[in-house]
Design a protein around this motif. Structure first.
Motif, short mmCIF file in Angstrom:
data_model
loop_
_atom_site.label_atom_id
_atom_site.label_comp_id
_atom_site.label_asym_id
_atom_site.label_seq_id
_atom_site.Cartn_x
_atom_site.Cartn_y
_atom_site.Cartn_z
N HIS A 215 13.67 16.26 8.01
CA HIS A 215 14.59 16.68 9.07
C HIS A 215 13.92 17.77 9.90
N ALA B 131 16.08 21.64 10.41
CA ALA B 131 16.72 22.18 9.20
C ALA B 131 15.89 23.35 8.68
N GLN B 132 16.61 24.38 8.18
CA GLN B 132 15.93 25.54 7.61
C GLN B 132 16.09 25.61 6.10
N SER C 216 20.20 23.04 1.82
CA SER C 216 21.60 22.64 1.94
C SER C 216 21.96 22.12 3.33
N ASP C 217 21.04 22.33 4.30
CA ASP C 217 21.31 21.84 5.65
C ASP C 217 21.44 20.32 5.70
N ALA D 34 25.06 19.31 6.03
CA ALA D 34 25.65 19.55 7.35
C ALA D 34 25.11 18.56 8.37
N ILE D 35 23.85 18.22 8.25
CA ILE D 35 23.26 17.25 9.18
C ILE D 35 23.87 15.87 8.96
N LEU E 47 25.47 19.81 12.15
CA LEU E 47 24.23 20.53 12.45
C LEU E 47 23.26 19.55 13.09
#
Length: 583
Positions: free
Chosen positions: A68, A71-72, A75-76, A79-80, A85
């Motif tokens: 991705h 994404a940082q 857990s992102d 959300a994606i 996100l």
């Protein structure tokens, strides 16, 4: 590769990545949306140069990743996935260069279009266009044939094949037999194919005894796969099977259960055992050579060669007729135990303890070798393994023999075949030797008569036309010089510990990992022409691999060479009478 070749090399699948270093030998490509690249795909790109012709860079995909972008945190991903996100999935493929044309080693330009190589572009990328004689080995991951350069198999520029993998899973023997089939039937040997020979040692079950029987499980897709490789699907047309005599059988009946026709018994007469100095092959374990009694072995062998005389199927030594291997062993031991004759047989400088160690091991060989070294069968009866007088494919069945007897047969047979090729003085016709469990016959440590023969084949066989196709579970346990002299290296499913050994350093990291998961029929083949091992799948055997698959036997196998040569040869030679004829 010309400009015309790049006008239609294949579909565009991405562009050279600009966020990772691109080098002349390795680079990454970003995969375009809606496209994909998998491991082993062949790709090609072009680098424009000022005042020079463009450079074409081709390679094989050796790693693929997806991530991705945006994404940082780990857990992102949730959300994606929920759409809360923004992020983009991006795939990228690592490409290892296989060919640069012309040879100007410059990196590809970031952003350059990358194409999936097809047709002539694929053939050039994998150097198939430079192979004057190509042997089909199987299908690549793209469903297109993969070839082996015959020059590195038949001794023109290299020779020998090393096949490694887990027993029962890696399909080592199946690949070896398919390779032989392809060599004999593809036309790469030209007129020499008619006279070329193969010697196969069967060490597990009776699976290799039906190479001349069509496989009843052969279906149309498999036939189509053979056709795509330029081969006809069928059994080996010319096969001769040899098996040891049954234990305790005075008639010398071959010890096989599933195949009842076209099988001949092999054995050595007592006279041949003495005259040809075969005693050292009784002590063919690598541990034997580290023992002092090897001096006694060679001394006794020389004495037998000097004084043993043929006598009614057996031998006569010092006026004593010996009719069996057991009799011969007992006579040798008696002479060694006699203070008056010991020095004549063992030499004067050998101690009694060394002599006793030799005697104990020799006595232990009686049970294993009694059915192979005979004095009770007709000397005129065909009983020798000689590929020059046999079929195109000679199968020597060893699976019913104990370990010591297997070593004896392999050692003596290879010795006689290699000596015959030496005397011929020419490399043609070629002789392909297929030997499984190579680590048992040529271990890394120690020395033995068999190991010396195999080393001779590995180092000088190329010039004599003897090609070794060796298979083993662990290449790390095989004599280094044999593995090093193998121009072609093949790997199937590997054990994790074995895969980490330096002997597999030719495999890229991703292929080492894949070798732990490879399914039967998948092989990684490394050849000198191509800098990256090629992954391929070879088709299901068109010949029977077990009795349940065997179709109708060809008419040539319905009678053995013993029956066709001399129907009376089963009768003991010497003082036989008409009453001895078994009908």
């Amino acid at each position: 590769m010309t400009d015309a070749d790049l006008d239609s090399p294949g579909e565009a699948v991405g562009r050279v990545l600009g966020t990772a270093d691109a080098t002349p030998l390795q680079f990454w490509t970003a995969v375009a949306p809606g496209s994909y690249l998998q491991l082993d795909d062949v790709v090609v790109t072009r680098r424009e140069l000022p005042d020079r012709e463009p450079v074409t860079i081709a390679g094989v995909v050796t790693q693929v990743r997806a991530r991705h972008e945006g994404a940082q945190f780990d857990s992102d991903v949730f959300a994606i996935a929920d759409g809360t996100l923004p992020a983009q999935v991006q795939e990228a493929a690592e490409v290892t260069t296989t060919r640069v044309d012309p040879e100007l080693y410059v990196p590809p330009t970031p952003g350059a279009v990358v194409h999936r190589a097809e047709g002539d572009a694929r053939a050039r990328a994998l150097h198939f266009d430079r192979m004057e004689r190509r042997i089909p080995m199987g299908m690549g991951r793209d469903g297109v044939p993969v070839y082996l350069n015959a020059d590195f198999l038949d001794g023109s520029r290299g020779a020998h094949v090393s096949i490694s993998g887990i027993s029962g899973v890696a399909t080592k023997t199946s690949f070896a037999t398919f390779l032989l089939y392809s060599v004999f039937r593809s036309g790469v040997l030209g007129g020499d194919a008619v006279n070329a020979k193969a010697l196969i040692f069967n060490v597990k079950g009776e699976d290799l005894l039906f190479l001349d029987h069509p496989n009843t499980r052969l279906d149309e897709p498999t036939r189509a796969a053979y056709a795509k490789l330029g081969l006809s699907a069928g059994a080996f047309p010319d096969v001769r099977v040899y098996a040891p005599p049954r234990v305790g059988d005075s008639a010398g009946t071959p010890d096989v259960s599933s195949r009842l026709t076209g099988v001949d018994a092999f054995y050595w007469t007592l006279s041949e055992f003495c005259t040809d100095r075969l005693l050292p092959y009784v002590f063919a374990d690598a541990d034997d050579e580290r023992q002092q009694y090897t001096m006694v072995v060679h001394s006794v062998a020389a004495h037998l060669a000097r004084y043993a005389q043929p006598a009614d199927g057996g031998v006569s030594i010092d006026g004593v007729r010996l009719g069996s291997y057991g009799d011969l062993v007992d006579h040798i031991v008696d002479q060694l135990n006699d203070d008056e004759t010991r020095s004549d047989w063992a030499g004067s400088a050998v101690g009694l303890g060394t002599v006793n160690a030799f005697a104990r091991r020799l006595i232990g060989s009686k049970k294993d070798l009694a059915r192979l070294i005979r004095g009770d069968l007709a000397t005129r009866r065909p009983h020798s393994i000689n590929t020059s007088e046999s079929a195109q494919v000679t199968v020597v069945d060893l699976h019913n023999l104990p370990d010591r007897a297997q070593r004896f047969v392999v050692g003596v047979t290879l010795k006689s075949e290699f000596e015959r090729k030496e005397k011929s003085g020419t490399a043609k016709p070629l002789l392909f030797v297929v030997l499984d469990e190579l680590n048992k016959y040529a271990p890394r440590e120690g020395s033995s008569p068999i190991k010396e023969v195999l080393l001779d084949i590995a180092e000088r066989g190329r010039s004599l036309g003897v090609i070794l196709i060796g298979a083993q579970q662990t290449a790390s346990e095989v004599e280094r010089r044999i593995v090093t002299n193998s121009a072609i290296r093949v790997v199937g499913r590997l054990d994790p510990a074995e895969a980490s050994r330096p002997e597999y350093g030719f495999l890229p990291p991703a292929q080492r990992q894949r070798a732990l998961l490879a399914k039967p029929g998948t092989m990684f083949v490394n050849q000198p022409d191509i800098p990256v091992p090629l992954c391929l799948e070879f088709p299901f055997p068109a010949w029977a691999t077990r009795v349940s698959e065997a179709g109708r036997a060809p008419s040539e196998t319905l009678r053995s060479i013993t029956q066709s040569a001399d129907p009376f040869a089963v009768v003991g030679s010497g003082g036989g009478t008409d009453d001895d004829i078994p009908f």
